[in-house]
Design a protein around this motif. Structure first.
Motif: not given
Length: 902
Positions: A158-161, A163-165, A286-287, A864-866
């Motif tokens: 779910a967070i593979s794309t 970039q900020k992870s 964080a998502y 989304f990493r908000e």
């Protein structure tokens, strides 16, 4: 007052996380330990510092015992779970740690199955100590949890794309970090819940993974077993398939964890902190999940699997008052927070499916709540197999329902407020028929937590739609299921009660064959209670029973002449017809009744050779219960329908029917709406005929099935059972379909069968509640009269009508002469859907686990990493460095808000 054991009191005070609380014998800190450890063990533990590693020599010196005795006690205490150990030092020497209660000894003690089952108070200890220390502090904890407890880590794909992870946000980071050092053990939370009788159906075995030295600790103290990296990944994938949340420990900073857990909110004590106290900061990632409204089709899969109740179904169309505003969960960021803000009922409230303003009427009105919008969209895209899979998440018989369903989804369709409802059922039939024509059928895979079949044998009695649906979903869970059917073929009323011209038997058999390929065993020609009893099946280790024998008997009218030759009940006549018996009905036939079964009887009579067929029913044309579509088909076949007439007497000559006397019905119900027909006995007619088919209702024929059982009967001979769980007074017996509700439709039985499977899965596992954390499958219909429907969203296509086999007069054959829609028609029909429903995320409830993204078939929901600060991981010893500054800022905000309101 009992002063208790002083050493146990002192130890409980030492390792509790309840700041400022003086432990007494009434507290969990005391009674949770008192039955498990000796005073000598307490002496050893009191010689240790909390979370400070010590060698056996250091402990022995501190507690003033010889080394051998100290080591023996330390080992015993480790097995019980009071302490842990590792080798995380320069010399790689074994060192022991006295943990806090949580995460720590309360959790480890629950990992010891024999111990907690011998000392059930330990289960209660974990329950209490994972809650009590947090009741006051939870609203003061900043994002990231402040080094308290556990931390949600998203599904990696779910967070593979994203970039900020950060690396610590990826499960693979932690798996690689501890390469070669993994062990799997039971979930302590689920085990505790199970011991307390509060299990939610998510089972405890082999779902939590210890890493590094914790893996050795688990294995050496018989709390787990070693596994390799492939098995780790298999468990993680299986957890995602089952909708479980990944969590990692969050008390040792960013360089260390000791476990990866796979959690459900209805049992997990760590996730409870965010749900019970409505403080998601405690555990969230964080998502945040967001829905793309243009892509969402309200299939409801994200809602069903969301662990925190953050996703619910709403609507896509605006109301006349503007867009619908969805209320968010209040947060404690700047508000005084206490028990009045908590939700003690969170395990059930998280299962609410939609907002009060409602969602798509098609999904709402369907008894099985199939994702109609979803499969219509897939069909429009040519994704027929995927559409079939979506349907089969709720209904294993789409081809059957495509032929016979009473189409409540279409009655409610929003499109019907503009012109005509979408031909939902015809599209479903097309999808199903596409699959039936393939050489390779779709066989639903087994999906359960353990990744292998369960051993508990289940008996389903009755191979009708309810029984077979229950068998389907139990088999999908991995249970060995045997379906017992007294007739020679499975299908129940689908086989014996519905004419072939409405449901081709090879279509039904094809869908039943899928169950066989899933492992369901059918034993036909076996009547339970006569050929074998339930008690005998119990001795053969059947653990639960699902009774779904239907209403296979016909009711008579209790009038003179009913025993004459030429008089049949409608159910009896259809059974003979569908059993391929000789059912020739030469001459004139009168059918008594006005429901769908009566219409089927009348139309079958035409095909059986009757020279004329007349129907007589109590109701007028507007209120007769038969579907309008079926009435039209009957009239097209020359059947006469006479309303507001009831039978009075059958005329007999030489033992055979010669006619029937009917009387005028002036009212069918009383003032309260109860069935209580009244007649004008001065207004009678006599109709000459050779056959009378009475189709005025059905009855349940129990035989000796219930002999010796505690199952109770309610009105009409129906089985009495709980309306949610379908459990009877005999705990291992569940019921569903017509034996519980009385005669209804196949789709109602299918819905009941799925719920029966849910209950049986929970029942056959000790300590599982049949209700806690259970999805009630309750949906609310949006207000169709209060919508603004943009002109551009309305397709100009008219409702597509299926064709018929050319050159064949329907009334001359028992074959189904209806054709499915063509592919071109399906494209046109699916374009007519207004797509009124959509999923809506409450970001204040979302914990950023990403489970929803794994269930969406439309790429409509993403993470989304908000909240990047939520990924902070700090040591437990440093938690106050985060909590106090945040708490002070929060208090200032509370004061400011209070001043503004004055």
């Amino acid at each position: 007052m009992d002063e208790g054991r002083a050493l146990i009191l002192k130890l409980g005070q030492k390792i509790t996380d309840r700041m400022g609380h003086k432990v007494t014998v009434e507290d969990a800190e005391y009674w949770g330990l008192a039955g498990s450890i000796t005073d000598e063990m307490a002496e050893v533990a009191l010689a240790m510092k909390v979370r400070k590693p010590m060698s056996a020599k250091e402990v022995a010196k501190k507690c003033k015992k010889d080394l051998d005795r100290t080591e023996a006690l330390l080992q015993e205490m480790s097995v019980i779970g009071l302490i842990e150990y590792n080798w995380e030092n320069r010399d790689h020497q074994k060192q022991y740690i006295l943990p806090m209660f949580v995460p720590g000894c309360a959790e480890f003690m629950n990992m010891n199955k024999e111990h907690v089952e011998s000392h059930p108070e330990v289960a209660k200890l974990f329950h209490e100590m994972s809650r009590l220390p947090l009741e006051k502090v939870t609203p003061m904890v900043p994002l990231g949890g402040g080094g308290i407890g556990m931390h949600v880590i998203p599904v990696e794909k779910a967070i593979s794309t994203e970039q900020k992870s950060l690396s610590i946000e990826h499960i693979s980071h932690w798996v690689k970090k501890y390469k070669g050092k993994y062990a799997v053990g039971a979930c302590s939370c689920r085990r505790s819940r199970r011991i307390l009788g509060e299990g939610c159906g998510h089972l405890e075995d082999e779902m939590c993974i210890g890493v590094g030295d914790m893996a050795d600790y688990l294995v050496e103290t018989n709390k787990g077993r070693y596994i390799d990296e492939a098995k780790v990944m298999e468990i993680l994938k299986r957890a995602e398939d089952n909708g479980l949340v990944h969590q990692i420990t969050n008390i040792d900073g960013e360089d260390k964890i000791f476990a990866i857990c796979n959690c459900c909110v209805c049992s997990c004590y760590a996730l409870r902190t965010s749900q019970l106290f409505n403080t998601p900061n405690m555990s969230r990632s964080a998502y945040v999940a967001k829905v793309d409204g243009d892509k969402c089709v309200a299939c409801g899969q994200c809602v069903e699997y969301c662990p925190s109740g953050a996703v619910k179904l709403g609507q896509k169309l605006c109301t006349k008052d503007g867009p619908v505003e969805y209320k968010r969960q209040e947060l404690p960021d700047s508000v005084k927070w206490g028990p009045e803000k908590w939700n003690e009922n969170y395990r059930d409230d998280n299962q609410i499916n939609c907002y009060d303003t409602g969602t798509a009427p098609c999904k709402t009105k369907c008894p099985a709540h199939i994702g109609v919008q979803g499969y219509l969209k897939m069909a429009s895209q040519g994704r027929y197999e995927e559409a079939l899979k979506l349907i089969k998440k709720d209904n294993p018989f789409p081809a059957v329902c495509g032929s016979i369903c009473n189409r409540r989804c279409e009655e409610a369709c929003t499109r019907g407020t503009i012109d005509q409802a979408v031909a939902i059922d015809e599209v479903k039939k097309f999808i199903a028929m596409q699959e039936l024509s393939r050489e390779k059928r779709y066989i639903p895979p087994m999906v359960n937590q353990i990744g292998k079949p369960y051993p508990q044998k289940i008996a389903v009695i009755g191979a009708g739609p309810a029984g077979m649906t229950c068998a389907f979903f139990l088999a999908q869970k991995g249970y060995p299921v045997t379906v017992f059917e007294k007739n020679q073929r499975p299908g129940g009323m689908l086989t014996y009660g519905i004419p072939k011209f409405r449901l081709e038997k090879d279509v039904l058999e094809a869908e039943i064959d899928v169950l066989r390929q899933m492992g369901v065993e059918f034993q036909c020609g076996v009547e339970i209670g006569k050929d074998v009893t339930m008690e005998e099946l119990r001795k053969k280790e059947y653990k639960a029973f699902y009774l779904a024998i239907g209403c296979q008997g016909g009711r008579k009218a209790n009038i003179p002449g009913e025993d004459a030759k030429g008089v049949y009940t409608g159910v009896e006549f259809l059974h003979r017809s569908n059993s391929r018996e000789d059912i020739s009905l030469p001459g004139r036939t009168v059918v008594i009744g006005g429901g769908n079964v009566a219409v089927d009887v009348a139309r079958s009579s035409v095909r059986a050779g009757s020279s004329s067929v007349s129907m007589y029913c109590l109701e007028d044309r507007l209120t007769m219960p038969a579907a309008n579509e079926e009435v039209v088909e009957a009239l097209e076949e020359g059947i006469e329908i006479h309303n507001s007439w009831g039978p009075k007497e059958i005329i007999i000559e030489d033992g055979s029917v010669r006619g029937i006397v009917l009387q005028k019905c002036v009212s069918v119900t009383d003032r309260d709406g109860n069935f209580h027909p009244q007649y004008d006995e001065t207004n009678c007619i006599t109709v000459e005929c050779e056959h009378v088919l009475i189709s005025i209702g059905q009855s349940i024929i129990w035989g000796d099935l219930l002999h010796g059982s505690k199952v109770e009967l309610a009105g009409g001979g129906r089985a009495a059972a709980d309306s949610l769980t379908y459990q009877t007074a005999q705990p291992d017996v569940f019921v569903g379909g017509d034996v519980f509700t009385g005669p209804r439709f196949a789709i109602d039985a299918i819905a009941a069968g799925k719920e029966g499977a849910v209950s049986i899965h929970r029942y056959v596992h000790e300590g599982q509640s049949l209700t806690i954390g259970r999805n009630r499958r309750e949906f609310i219909e949006l207000d169709r009269e209060n919508l603004v429907i943009p002109r551009e969203s309305v397709s100009c296509f008219k409702r597509q009508e299926p064709g018929k086999v050319s050159g064949v007069d329907p009334k001359t054959t028992f074959d189904d002469t209806r054709l499915p829609l063509t592919e071109e028609q399906v494209k046109a029909e699916t374009a007519r859907c207004l797509g009124c429903g959509a999923s809506v995320v409450d970001r204040n409830r979302c914990i950023g686990c990403g489970v929803c993204t794994t269930k969406c078939e439309f790429d409509a929901i993403h993470l989304f990493r908000e909240l990047p600060e939520a990924s902070r991981m700090v040591k437990s010893e440093d938690k106050m460095k985060m909590v106090l500054p945040y708490a002070m800022k929060r208090q200032i905000r509370i004061i400011r808000n209070k001043n503004r309101s004055v």
